[in-house]
Design a protein around this motif. Structure first.
Motif, mmCIF file in Angstrom:
data_model
loop_
_atom_site.group_PDB
_atom_site.id
_atom_site.type_symbol
_atom_site.label_atom_id
_atom_site.label_comp_id
_atom_site.label_asym_id
_atom_site.label_seq_id
_atom_site.Cartn_x
_atom_site.Cartn_y
_atom_site.Cartn_z
ATOM 1 N N SER A 140 32.665 36.973 42.972
ATOM 2 C CA SER A 140 31.932 35.711 42.869
ATOM 3 C C SER A 140 32.163 34.938 44.149
ATOM 4 N N THR A 141 31.144 34.206 44.567
ATOM 5 C CA THR A 141 31.283 33.356 45.746
ATOM 6 C C THR A 141 31.251 31.900 45.304
ATOM 7 N N PHE A 142 32.121 31.105 45.917
ATOM 8 C CA PHE A 142 32.284 29.695 45.583
ATOM 9 C C PHE A 142 31.858 28.866 46.787
ATOM 10 N N ASN A 143 30.896 27.989 46.559
ATOM 11 C CA ASN A 143 30.342 27.173 47.637
ATOM 12 C C ASN A 143 31.296 26.042 47.998
ATOM 13 N N ILE A 144 31.645 25.984 49.276
ATOM 14 C CA ILE A 144 32.598 25.000 49.787
ATOM 15 C C ILE A 144 31.841 23.752 50.209
ATOM 16 N N LYS A 145 32.265 22.628 49.694
ATOM 17 C CA LYS A 145 31.614 21.358 50.029
ATOM 18 C C LYS A 145 31.631 21.135 51.536
ATOM 19 N N GLY A 146 30.448 20.888 52.105
ATOM 20 C CA GLY A 146 30.336 20.577 53.520
ATOM 21 C C GLY A 146 30.333 21.770 54.460
ATOM 22 N N LEU A 147 30.482 22.980 53.940
ATOM 23 C CA LEU A 147 30.486 24.172 54.788
ATOM 24 C C LEU A 147 29.397 25.140 54.343
ATOM 25 N N LYS A 148 28.897 25.905 55.275
ATOM 26 C CA LYS A 148 27.842 26.878 54.961
ATOM 27 C C LYS A 148 28.395 28.120 54.269
ATOM 28 N N GLY A 149 29.505 28.650 54.760
ATOM 29 C CA GLY A 149 30.061 29.889 54.215
ATOM 30 C C GLY A 149 30.859 29.655 52.951
ATOM 31 N N PRO A 150 30.852 30.637 52.023
ATOM 32 C CA PRO A 150 31.576 30.491 50.763
ATOM 33 C C PRO A 150 32.973 31.102 50.794
ATOM 34 N N MET A 151 33.731 30.799 49.764
ATOM 35 C CA MET A 151 34.983 31.493 49.450
ATOM 36 C C MET A 151 34.589 32.608 48.489
ATOM 37 N N SER A 152 35.028 33.824 48.763
ATOM 38 C CA SER A 152 34.714 34.963 47.896
ATOM 39 C C SER A 152 35.954 35.348 47.102
ATOM 40 N N VAL A 153 35.759 35.642 45.822
ATOM 41 C CA VAL A 153 36.865 36.000 44.932
ATOM 42 C C VAL A 153 36.549 37.335 44.271
ATOM 43 N N TYR A 154 37.489 38.270 44.364
ATOM 44 C CA TYR A 154 37.373 39.589 43.735
ATOM 45 C C TYR A 154 38.342 39.639 42.554
ATOM 46 N N LEU A 155 37.834 40.031 41.399
ATOM 47 C CA LEU A 155 38.657 40.204 40.202
ATOM 48 C C LEU A 155 38.472 41.615 39.667
ATOM 49 N N LEU A 156 39.566 42.240 39.259
ATOM 50 C CA LEU A 156 39.524 43.572 38.652
ATOM 51 C C LEU A 156 40.273 43.490 37.326
ATOM 52 N N ALA A 157 39.658 43.982 36.260
ATOM 53 C CA ALA A 157 40.303 43.965 34.949
ATOM 54 C C ALA A 157 40.261 45.355 34.334
ATOM 55 N N LEU A 158 41.291 45.625 33.532
ATOM 56 C CA LEU A 158 41.421 46.908 32.836
ATOM 57 C C LEU A 158 41.684 46.659 31.358
ATOM 58 N N PRO A 159 41.217 47.565 30.492
ATOM 59 C CA PRO A 159 41.591 47.439 29.088
ATOM 60 C C PRO A 159 43.088 47.723 28.960
ATOM 61 N N THR A 160 43.808 46.785 28.371
ATOM 62 C CA THR A 160 45.254 46.906 28.249
ATOM 63 C C THR A 160 45.669 46.468 26.844
ATOM 64 N N ARG A 161 46.226 47.396 26.083
ATOM 65 C CA ARG A 161 46.677 47.098 24.720
ATOM 66 C C ARG A 161 45.600 46.397 23.892
ATOM 67 N N GLY A 162 44.385 46.870 24.012
ATOM 68 C CA GLY A 162 43.309 46.364 23.181
ATOM 69 C C GLY A 162 42.547 45.165 23.711
ATOM 70 N N SER A 163 42.896 44.679 24.891
ATOM 71 C CA SER A 163 42.124 43.570 25.456
ATOM 72 C C SER A 163 41.931 43.788 26.956
ATOM 73 N N LEU A 164 40.955 43.110 27.493
ATOM 74 C CA LEU A 164 40.664 43.214 28.910
ATOM 75 C C LEU A 164 41.553 42.230 29.663
ATOM 76 N N GLU A 165 42.348 42.737 30.607
ATOM 77 C CA GLU A 165 43.297 41.903 31.353
ATOM 78 C C GLU A 165 43.076 42.080 32.850
ATOM 79 N N ILE A 166 43.141 40.989 33.587
ATOM 80 C CA ILE A 166 43.028 41.047 35.046
ATOM 81 C C ILE A 166 44.283 41.697 35.599
ATOM 82 N N SER A 167 44.099 42.691 36.460
ATOM 83 C CA SER A 167 45.249 43.376 37.046
ATOM 84 C C SER A 167 45.280 43.277 38.569
ATOM 85 N N TYR A 168 44.216 42.735 39.163
ATOM 86 C CA TYR A 168 44.203 42.571 40.611
ATOM 87 C C TYR A 168 43.233 41.451 40.971
ATOM 88 N N VAL A 169 43.604 40.666 41.962
ATOM 89 C CA VAL A 169 42.762 39.569 42.441
ATOM 90 C C VAL A 169 42.985 39.389 43.937
#
Length: 142
Positions: A99-128
């Protein structure tokens, strides 16, 4: 064909209920664990973001080190808006999202990468990771 595989993967994953999207989803499916993380990031609550995204990371929120303080200093009021630009759902259960997050007053965004895996019956983020250089975040896609 891709839509069929995506639907099949979603049908067999132990996913939590779909959440109300925080960002413009552009055709992606909102997933509770990602939406919780993105909501915290969007409003500038980086401590909550660290807690949500490090449940499976050795060291928990402390693994972010000085990043939380730096983010709070640079973006004390969070971001203007966001959009999900990539979502990959693999048959085995791994889900990736950028996902990209628009920075107030700047043209370029902050980009965020999230990775989730099924863990013990639920989806959990394991890397960011996040960066204002999109190519660094794109390099994380598997």
């Amino acid at each position: 064909m891709r839509t069929f595989f995506r639907a099949a993967a979603l049908a067999f994953l132990p996913l939590p209920a779909l959440a109300a999207p925080v960002c413009d989803m552009r055709g992606a499916e909102p997933l509770e664990v990602f939406e919780t993380a993105k909501a915290a990031f969007l409003k500038g609550d980086f401590k909550s973001f660290a807690r949500v995204t490090t449940t499976l990371v050795k060291g928990g929120p402390a693994a972010f080190g000085d990043a939380v303080g730096s983010l709070e200093g640079l973006f004390p009021n969070g971001f203007e808006s966001c959009q999900t630009v990539v979502q990959r759902i693999d048959v085995g259960g791994m889900v990736q999202e950028i996902s990209t997050f628009n920075i107030k007053g700047l043209k370029g965004p902050m980009s965020v990468y999230l990775l989730a895996l099924p863990t013990r019956g639920s989806l959990e983020i394991s890397y960011v990771t996040f960066d204002t250089t999109m190519s660094k975040v794109l390099n994380e896609l598997r």
